[in-house]
Enzyme design. Structure first.
Site, PDB file in Angstrom:
ATOM      1  N   GLU A   1       2.416  -7.167 -45.962  1.00 54.85           N
ATOM      2  CA  GLU A   1       2.396  -8.464 -45.289  1.00 54.85           C
ATOM      3  C   GLU A   1       1.194  -8.580 -44.356  1.00 54.85           C
ATOM      4  O   GLU A   1       0.565  -9.644 -44.268  1.00 54.85           O
ATOM      5  CB  GLU A   1       3.692  -8.658 -44.496  1.00 54.85           C
ATOM      6  CG  GLU A   1       4.939  -8.666 -45.360  1.00 54.85           C
ATOM      7  CD  GLU A   1       5.587  -7.292 -45.495  1.00 54.85           C
ATOM      8  OE1 GLU A   1       6.821  -7.230 -45.588  1.00 54.85           O
ATOM      9  OE2 GLU A   1       4.839  -6.280 -45.510  1.00 54.85           O
TER      10      GLU A   1
ATOM     11  N   CYS B   1       6.832  -5.801 -39.524  1.00 51.84           N
ATOM     12  CA  CYS B   1       6.175  -6.875 -40.274  1.00 51.84           C
ATOM     13  C   CYS B   1       6.848  -8.215 -40.024  1.00 51.84           C
ATOM     14  O   CYS B   1       6.185  -9.263 -40.046  1.00 51.84           O
ATOM     15  CB  CYS B   1       6.191  -6.551 -41.765  1.00 51.84           C
ATOM     16  SG  CYS B   1       5.124  -5.174 -42.212  1.00 51.84           S
TER      17      CYS B   1
ATOM     18  N   THR C   1       8.881  23.822 -76.699  1.00 50.06           N
ATOM     19  CA  THR C   1       7.898  23.542 -75.652  1.00 50.06           C
ATOM     20  C   THR C   1       6.764  24.563 -75.639  1.00 50.06           C
ATOM     21  O   THR C   1       5.786  24.393 -74.917  1.00 50.06           O
ATOM     22  CB  THR C   1       8.576  23.531 -74.275  1.00 50.06           C
ATOM     23  OG1 THR C   1       9.173  24.810 -74.026  1.00 50.06           O
ATOM     24  CG2 THR C   1       9.639  22.446 -74.209  1.00 50.06           C
TER      25      THR C   1
ATOM     26  N   THR D   1       6.024  29.608 -64.637  1.00 51.69           N
ATOM     27  CA  THR D   1       4.898  28.799 -65.090  1.00 51.69           C
ATOM     28  C   THR D   1       3.627  29.173 -64.339  1.00 51.69           C
ATOM     29  O   THR D   1       2.539  29.231 -64.919  1.00 51.69           O
ATOM     30  CB  THR D   1       5.213  27.308 -64.896  1.00 51.69           C
ATOM     31  OG1 THR D   1       6.374  26.973 -65.665  1.00 51.69           O
ATOM     32  CG2 THR D   1       4.056  26.435 -65.335  1.00 51.69           C
TER      33      THR D   1
ATOM     34  N   ASP E   1       0.857  30.359 -66.873  1.00 49.63           N
ATOM     35  CA  ASP E   1      -0.141  29.327 -67.185  1.00 49.63           C
ATOM     36  C   ASP E   1      -1.186  29.135 -66.096  1.00 49.63           C
ATOM     37  O   ASP E   1      -2.220  28.516 -66.344  1.00 49.63           O
ATOM     38  CB  ASP E   1       0.553  27.983 -67.434  1.00 49.63           C
ATOM     39  CG  ASP E   1       1.491  28.032 -68.627  1.00 49.63           C
ATOM     40  OD1 ASP E   1       1.332  28.936 -69.474  1.00 49.63           O
ATOM     41  OD2 ASP E   1       2.390  27.170 -68.712  1.00 49.63           O
TER      42      ASP E   1
ATOM     43  N   GLY F   1       9.276  25.608 -66.632  1.00 43.35           N
ATOM     44  CA  GLY F   1       9.640  26.286 -67.865  1.00 43.35           C
ATOM     45  C   GLY F   1      11.112  26.115 -68.201  1.00 43.35           C
ATOM     46  O   GLY F   1      11.881  25.490 -67.466  1.00 43.35           O
TER      47      GLY F   1
ATOM     48  N   LEU G   1      13.881  27.338 -65.326  1.00 42.47           N
ATOM     49  CA  LEU G   1      14.088  26.463 -64.179  1.00 42.47           C
ATOM     50  C   LEU G   1      14.631  25.108 -64.630  1.00 42.47           C
ATOM     51  O   LEU G   1      15.493  24.519 -63.958  1.00 42.47           O
ATOM     52  CB  LEU G   1      12.788  26.290 -63.393  1.00 42.47           C
ATOM     53  CG  LEU G   1      12.863  25.415 -62.138  1.00 42.47           C
ATOM     54  CD1 LEU G   1      13.972  25.870 -61.202  1.00 42.47           C
ATOM     55  CD2 LEU G   1      11.519  25.398 -61.418  1.00 42.47           C
TER      56      LEU G   1
END
Length: 374
Positions: free
Chosen positions: A55, A90, A169, A204, A208, A301, A304
């Site tokens: 606003e 506002c 996956t 992970t 990775d 992964g 989890l």
């Protein structure tokens, strides 16, 4: 009388402006505003936390263009705030500007507002109209994480999974780059951009070494990166700890040396053990909500993923399916075996769309978003 057809057109313009606040406004909601006077309009959307609300941006835009907002109609995607946080209310700015009418898409679920913004406007003689139906629902969906945090005291948890048609996956040896195509990967980063925080697990991180940031689409803000690391195994040189952006590590054990190494890299470390000496995932969500996390985007992964799903903590699945079969490999979530089909976790498809060569599916547990109807 309620909003007219023209009002709904301008409310949708406000909603489109609110979308521009994605990747900017957290922990505040995404809000858009259109101010319409005689032969002119002015526009605004929420700025970064501590900056101007929609606003205020629209009022400034009107005045900068030489327009007087007195007597104008204000179209806003969320009820104007009535409390003094980092910025003044506002609704007071609209009263001071002398606008004649405010049309809002939906109420603000924040207990500090929750109708008080409308009440302050009406007490000042400003007409207030509230939308219903599809426009109102779209406004709440746009801020589903904020509504979740206000109504349920926890973030909206969205789990992203990229998989083959047979639900793999990764290959059996752990290789997963890349199952889906470039378009799906860029789209996944757009969903990362929506989130207040991105979560992964230590598995992970070790396998990775991801950055877990937003880089394939432009963003003004990097989400908080969250690691579930019960035994504090995150290497101090892990890429996820690199700037920019903040990192939160949740652990279950105490290890002063490892904690010090992570803190030296700028990470926050919080111990939240459960009875099994794992991270208490529900308590983690509570803690993230206290930090202002609206949407939590999970890229983890199969272990989890399974833990979050079994605990009923996943509000939405964001699944990208590639048109290929991989045979043996890692599944989306490692839970089971089940004894009957009735034990399976049920979801409702809410959206199915083609993204490049892949398919994107959004699915929610039945009734999970019912709080949006309140």
């Amino acid at each position: 009388m309620g909003p007219t057809d023209r009002d709904l057109v301008l409310l949708r313009q406000a909603l489109a402006l609110a979308e521009q606040a994605i990747g900017r406004s957290d922990p505040n909601p995404r809000v858009g505003c259109v101010i319409a006077g005689e032969g002119w309009t002015a526009h605004g959307c929420t700025q970064a936390a501590g900056g101007a609300h929609a606003e205020i941006v629209a009022l400034r835009a009107a005045r900068d263009a030489g327009h007087d907002p007195r007597g104008a109609t204000v179209y806003v995607s969320l009820e104007p705030c009535a409390h003094h946080g980092r910025t003044p209310p506002c609704c007071d700015a609209l009263v001071d500007a002398g606008v004649a009418r405010v049309v809002a898409a939906t109420r603000d679920p924040n207990p500090l507002v929750a109708g008080q913004g409308f009440a302050r406007l009406r007490s000042a003689g400003i007409a207030v109209d509230l939308a219903e139906g599809e426009v109102a629902r779209e406004a709440r969906e746009l801020n589903i994480g904020f509504f979740s945090r206000m109504h349920r005291g926890r973030p909206w948890v969205r789990m992203k999974i990229a998989a083959s048609l047979d639900g793999r996956t990764a290959l059996d040896n752990g290789l997963s780059q890349w199952i889906t195509g470039e378009a799906a990967r860029a789209d996944g980063h757009r969903w990362r951009k929506r989130a207040s925080a991105l979560l992964t697990g230590i598995g992970t991180v070790l396998e990775d070494n991801p950055r877990l940031d937003v880089r394939l689409v432009p963003t003004e803000r990097q989400p908080l990166r969250v690691i579930v690391d019960s035994r504090l195994q995150t290497p101090s040189d892990a890429r996820i700890l690199d700037a920019p952006g903040e990192v939160q590590v949740y652990a279950a054990v105490a290890d002063a040396a490892r904690e010090a190494a992570l803190r030296a890299r700028g990470a926050r470390v919080t111990r939240l053990p459960d009875a099994r000496h794992k991270v208490d995932l529900a308590a983690m969500l509570d803690d993230l909500a206290r930090q202002g996390t609206n949407e939590l985007h999970v890229e983890a992964g199969h272990k989890l993923n399974a833990s979050l799903l079994r605990a009923g903590l996943v509000d939405e699945l964001l699944v990208y399916l590639a048109p290929r079969l991989l045979g043996l490999g890692r599944e989306m979530a490692a839970f089971g075996p089940l004894q009957s089909l009735a034990e399976g976790l049920s979801f409702d498809f809410t959206q199915v769309e083609r993204i490049g060569a892949d398919l994107r599916i959004l699915a929610r547990p039945p009734g999970r978003a019912d709080f949006l109807d309140n």
